[in-house]
Design a protein around this motif. Sequence first.
Motif, mmCIF file in Angstrom:
data_model
loop_
_atom_site.group_PDB
_atom_site.id
_atom_site.type_symbol
_atom_site.label_atom_id
_atom_site.label_comp_id
_atom_site.label_asym_id
_atom_site.label_seq_id
_atom_site.Cartn_x
_atom_site.Cartn_y
_atom_site.Cartn_z
ATOM 1 N N GLY A 60 0.824 -1.207 0.000
ATOM 2 C CA GLY A 60 0.000 0.000 0.000
ATOM 3 C C GLY A 60 0.849 1.244 0.000
ATOM 4 O O GLY A 60 2.068 1.172 -0.030
ATOM 5 N N LEU A 61 0.180 2.277 0.019
ATOM 6 C CA LEU A 61 -1.240 2.583 0.168
ATOM 7 C C LEU A 61 -1.871 2.665 -1.225
ATOM 8 O O LEU A 61 -1.449 3.477 -2.047
ATOM 9 C CB LEU A 61 -1.428 3.921 0.899
ATOM 10 C CG LEU A 61 -0.875 3.979 2.313
ATOM 11 C CD1 LEU A 61 -0.603 5.397 2.735
ATOM 12 C CD2 LEU A 61 -1.849 3.335 3.269
ATOM 13 N N ALA A 142 -6.632 2.260 -13.714
ATOM 14 C CA ALA A 142 -7.200 3.139 -12.683
ATOM 15 C C ALA A 142 -6.453 3.020 -11.353
ATOM 16 O O ALA A 142 -6.814 3.691 -10.391
ATOM 17 C CB ALA A 142 -8.671 2.813 -12.477
ATOM 18 N N GLU A 143 -5.409 2.203 -11.301
ATOM 19 C CA GLU A 143 -4.729 2.019 -10.015
ATOM 20 C C GLU A 143 -3.864 3.232 -9.685
ATOM 21 O O GLU A 143 -3.291 3.882 -10.562
ATOM 22 C CB GLU A 143 -3.916 0.727 -9.982
ATOM 23 C CG GLU A 143 -2.717 0.682 -10.866
ATOM 24 C CD GLU A 143 -1.947 -0.638 -10.751
ATOM 25 O OE1 GLU A 143 -0.753 -0.620 -11.056
ATOM 26 O OE2 GLU A 143 -2.530 -1.667 -10.379
ATOM 27 N N SER A 144 -3.821 3.548 -8.403
ATOM 28 C CA SER A 144 -3.020 4.652 -7.920
ATOM 29 C C SER A 144 -2.628 4.360 -6.479
ATOM 30 O O SER A 144 -2.981 3.313 -5.931
ATOM 31 C CB SER A 144 -3.795 5.970 -8.016
ATOM 32 O OG SER A 144 -2.935 7.066 -7.759
ATOM 33 N N GLY A 145 -1.924 5.287 -5.880
ATOM 34 C CA GLY A 145 -1.521 5.080 -4.497
ATOM 35 C C GLY A 145 -0.773 6.267 -3.944
ATOM 36 O O GLY A 145 -0.543 7.267 -4.637
ATOM 37 N N ILE A 146 -0.410 6.136 -2.682
ATOM 38 C CA ILE A 146 0.352 7.153 -1.958
ATOM 39 C C ILE A 146 1.515 6.455 -1.267
ATOM 40 O O ILE A 146 1.368 5.353 -0.729
ATOM 41 C CB ILE A 146 -0.514 7.848 -0.890
ATOM 42 C CG1 ILE A 146 -1.730 8.506 -1.532
ATOM 43 C CG2 ILE A 146 0.294 8.874 -0.103
ATOM 44 C CD1 ILE A 146 -2.745 8.965 -0.515
ATOM 45 N N PRO A 174 3.389 8.305 -5.473
ATOM 46 C CA PRO A 174 3.504 9.741 -5.198
ATOM 47 C C PRO A 174 3.248 10.074 -3.724
ATOM 48 O O PRO A 174 2.660 9.278 -2.994
ATOM 49 C CB PRO A 174 2.417 10.361 -6.083
ATOM 50 C CG PRO A 174 1.449 9.265 -6.330
ATOM 51 C CD PRO A 174 2.231 7.986 -6.296
ATOM 52 N N THR A 175 3.669 11.258 -3.332
ATOM 53 C CA THR A 175 3.380 11.752 -1.987
ATOM 54 C C THR A 175 1.930 12.215 -1.936
ATOM 55 O O THR A 175 1.301 12.452 -2.976
ATOM 56 C CB THR A 175 4.298 12.928 -1.615
ATOM 57 O OG1 THR A 175 4.024 14.006 -2.509
ATOM 58 C CG2 THR A 175 5.763 12.543 -1.653
ATOM 59 N N LEU A 179 -0.166 14.126 -4.979
ATOM 60 C CA LEU A 179 -1.411 13.514 -5.421
ATOM 61 C C LEU A 179 -2.567 14.508 -5.326
ATOM 62 O O LEU A 179 -3.368 14.646 -6.242
ATOM 63 C CB LEU A 179 -1.720 12.276 -4.575
ATOM 64 C CG LEU A 179 -2.883 11.431 -5.045
ATOM 65 C CD1 LEU A 179 -2.471 10.626 -6.275
ATOM 66 C CD2 LEU A 179 -3.355 10.517 -3.958
ATOM 67 N N VAL A 180 -2.643 15.226 -4.198
ATOM 68 C CA VAL A 180 -3.704 16.224 -3.994
ATOM 69 C C VAL A 180 -3.575 17.338 -5.016
ATOM 70 O O VAL A 180 -4.571 17.797 -5.584
ATOM 71 C CB VAL A 180 -3.658 16.771 -2.553
ATOM 72 C CG1 VAL A 180 -4.565 17.977 -2.385
ATOM 73 C CG2 VAL A 180 -4.033 15.690 -1.562
ATOM 74 N N ASP A 181 -2.354 17.786 -5.273
ATOM 75 C CA ASP A 181 -2.129 18.856 -6.262
ATOM 76 C C ASP A 181 -2.535 18.412 -7.660
ATOM 77 O O ASP A 181 -2.987 19.221 -8.466
ATOM 78 C CB ASP A 181 -0.652 19.294 -6.261
ATOM 79 C CG ASP A 181 -0.276 20.048 -5.003
ATOM 80 O OD1 ASP A 181 -1.187 20.457 -4.245
ATOM 81 O OD2 ASP A 181 0.936 20.206 -4.768
ATOM 82 N N GLU A 182 -2.399 17.112 -7.950
ATOM 83 C CA GLU A 182 -2.703 16.576 -9.267
ATOM 84 C C GLU A 182 -4.206 16.557 -9.523
ATOM 85 O O GLU A 182 -4.663 16.753 -10.647
ATOM 86 C CB GLU A 182 -2.135 15.147 -9.384
ATOM 87 C CG GLU A 182 -2.378 14.483 -10.716
ATOM 88 C CD GLU A 182 -1.809 13.075 -10.747
ATOM 89 O OE1 GLU A 182 -2.444 12.218 -11.372
ATOM 90 O OE2 GLU A 182 -0.746 12.850 -10.148
#
Length: 183
Positions: A60-61, A142-146, A174-175, A179-182
């Motif tokens: 994860g995450l 569609a997969e992503s993570g932090i 990504p941090t 991620l939030v900025d993206e």
Amino acid sequence: MLVEKVFLEGCFVLTPKVFEDERGCFFESFNKAIFEKQTGINTNFVQDNQSISSKGVLRGLHFQTGDFAQSKLVRVIKGSVLDVCVDLRKTSPTFGQHFSIVLDETKHKQLYVPRGFAHGFLALENDTIFSYKCDNFYNKNAESGILFNDEILNINWGLSRENLIVSEKDMELPTFKSLVDEY
């Protein structure tokens, strides 16, 4: 089955009633009618996944984006994990906060993780078998993570970095901020 809300809206801890005798034990791991009545959530699980991990493996995450977002009902069949979910819903009052719980083979607790959350776990024992139901099918695109050790999230995994086994793919996530900025 006991269903308890956690401080992250939409997350629930489920504790089944376990019947034990000299033969072993029995419990109902999921009952759609009880789940819906106690949570108000009408879900339709379409995919079950399972992993086996050695002690120190951190997965994860992870989350899926867009139309492929998933709710999950996670549990441990054998061993134990530190299970973590992070609220990624920008309009949520708990945006960016996380919840963690130890799930194990003896208490049989489960965690319901709604759509809009990242999820990960750390195996606390060798040969830990982790299982989860998903309400949407997996889609690689569609997969992503932090990143698991993101400084903003500041998750205490309970083990030092040198004792964690993390995939190369998860090390490159990504941090939280990026991620939030993206999005």
